[in-house]
Structures are given as C-alpha cells and as structure tokens.
Design an enzyme around this catalytic site. Structure first.
Site: not given
Ligand code: NAI
Length: 255
Positions: A150, A163
């Site tokens: 990120s 984070y």
């Molecule tokens: P989201 O919350 O929409 O999806 C997260 C996914 O990770 C889900 O499929 C959930 O089931 C899975 N997950 C969470 N904890 C878990 C665990 N302990 N074991 C297995 N699966 C688990 O998040 P999003 O926005 O799609 O983020 C994806 C990645 O991108 C993350 O690493 C986040 O930190 C990163 N990110 C997101 C940003 C954003 O603006 N949305 C910006 C920068 C980075």
C-alpha cells in the site's frame, strides 16, 4: 482472440497455477478474473467458502480454478493450501499475496490486540504463503511472487500505524525474498495501491474521501482493475527482468 491474449495464454499454460489470496471480493476478485481471462489456472483463497466457491465455479470449475477457504494468518492453512495447489496443478507459477485487513485507531489509544491484527494477517500471512510456496518455486527454478502492499507502507498515515507497519514490512520482505530467490529463477515484487474503491474503503468519512481526491492528480479513485492489470503484467513474460520492486498504482497521489 487477439495476438496479445494468445501470447498470454501460452505463457500461462506453460507456467502452472497462480495462488491468489483474498480472492472473494475487491482487488483480489479483480485479480482472479483478470488472470483467468489471461489463461492462468487459479487457486483462490479467502476466509468465506461461499463466495469463493461461486467465483471458482464461474472461472472454470474444478479443472481450472480451485477454491481453498482458509485463514492466511495461520501457518497450517498456508501449508495445506500450497500442498493442495501442487497436488492439483503440479506446478505453481505464481503467488499473489493480496488478502489484507485494517484495524484503524490513533497510536495513543491503540490496544496491543488492535496493533497485532494487521501484522498477523498482512505481514505474517505474506510470510506464511511465501514460506510454503517458495521452496516449491525454487525446485521448479521458476515462479513469480507479487505482494499487495500500500502507499501507506511508504508514507505512513495518522490512524493507521499498525497497517502502515504491516505494509512497510511487506515491502522490505519483498526486497529480501527477491534477493534470496533470484538465482533460482523466482521474482518477487510488490504493488502499492493508493485509494481503490472496495469494501475496505467504502466506509471512510465523506470529508476524508474528498480531501484524498483533491490530492490525486488523475482526479479519480482507483478501481480494482487498475491494480489487477499491473499484477497480470508482473506475472507475464514481459516482466521477467523485474524483481525486488514496488510499483505504485495511485493516480499520482504520492508522486
Ligand atoms: P477487501 O476488504 O475488499 O477484501 C479483502 C479480502 O481479503 C477478502 O477476500 C477477505 O476475505 C480476505 N481476507 C481478509 N483477511 C483474511 C484472512 N485472515 N485469511 C484469508 N483471507 C482474508 O480489501 P481490498 O480493498 O480488496 O484490499 C485487498 C488488498 O489491497 C489488501 O491487502 C489491502 O491492504 C490492499 N490495499 C487496498 C487499498 C484500497 O484502497 N482498497 C489500498 C492499498 C492497499
């Protein structure tokens, strides 16, 4: 089929399956859809089985896409999933460590449990899957690891010390893995997204969202697809001489 997608399918067919964590929604789901369209067999990981199994069925069913529910912050789950991926597809061509969580709060009010949660999932989860899959890729003398970090891991952010530390750790882990595994034909890179519209960002207060938009030169928030395309590139033959890098995908926000 275009010439480019034919070439991608060729690359994908010869390089084995890709494990994508956090594939049930948001950025991980977009990555899974993009890689499936490029011809990669997939192993999808997330906590909830229902959404994962529905997506796996949509993206090709048991022959092309395996759903493996599990907790990435659990070492036994990581080993079980890596073994299932190898048993099913033989070769593991790629690993996309995407799953992540936030547990926001100011440092002076943060509880030790709150501090620990993003480290357990984001940083430990990335280590566990790299540790489980790395030896398989080393033996194959081929493999691509892409870690979703990120911009917060580069800049820090008030209210997100836990984070930020987890994501900065992922960037340092990425460089170290690139240095250790490079001689075995394995690359390891990170992608650092800015503000991407997903469930993770949907509940941020409107004022925070407006302020952030002001700071983005491209004047729009990112879509999951903006990140997925970069991940596909890092897995493609075109990226074979890139390792240890962090690619920022943020519309210019931290430029
Ligand atoms: P989201 O919350 O929409 O999806 C997260 C996914 O990770 C889900 O499929 C959930 O089931 C899975 N997950 C969470 N904890 C878990 C665990 N302990 N074991 C297995 N699966 C688990 O998040 P999003 O926005 O799609 O983020 C994806 C990645 O991108 C993350 O690493 C986040 O930190 C990163 N990110 C997101 C940003 C954003 O603006 N949305 C910006 C920068 C980075």
């Amino acid at each position: 089929m275009t010439q480019e997608s034919a070439a991608n399918q060729e690359t994908a067919a010869s390089a084995g399956a890709v494990i994508v964590t956090g594939a049930s929604r948001g950025i991980g789901e977009a990555i899974a859809r993009t890689l499936a369209a490029a011809g990669w067999p997939l192993v999808l990981v997330a906590r909830s089985a229902d959404r994962l199994e529905a997506l796996a069925a949509e993206l090709g069913g048991p022959e092309r896409c395996l759903a493996c529910p599990g907790d990435i912050g659990n070492w036994d789950d990581a080993q079980r999933i890596a073994a299932a991926a190898q048993a099913k597809f033989g070769t593991i061509g790629g690993l996309v460590n995407n799953a992540g969580v936030t547990r926001d709060g100011l440092i002076v009010r943060m509880t030790p449990e709150q501090w620990q949660a993003p480290l357990d999932v984001n940083l430990n989860g990335t280590f566990y899957f790299t540790r489980a899959v790395g030896p398989i890729m080393m033996r194959q003398r081929q493999g691509r690891i892409v870690n979703i970090a990120s911009v917060i891991g580069l800049t820090g952010n008030a209210g997100q010390a836990n984070y930020a530390a987890s994501k900065a750790g992922i960037i340092a882990l990425t460089k170290s893995v690139a240095k250790e595994l490079g001689s075995r034909g394995v690359t390891c890179n990170a992608v650092a997204p800015g503000y991407i519209v997903t469930d993770m960002t949907s509940d941020l207060p409107e004022k925070v969202q407006r302020d952030m938009l002001d700071r983005i030169p491209l004047k729009r928030f990112g879509e999951p697809q903006d990140v997925a395309g970069v991940v596909r590139f890092l897995l493609s033959a075109e990226a074979s001489y890139i390792t240890g890098q962090t690619l920022v995908v943020d519309g210019g926000m931290i430029a």
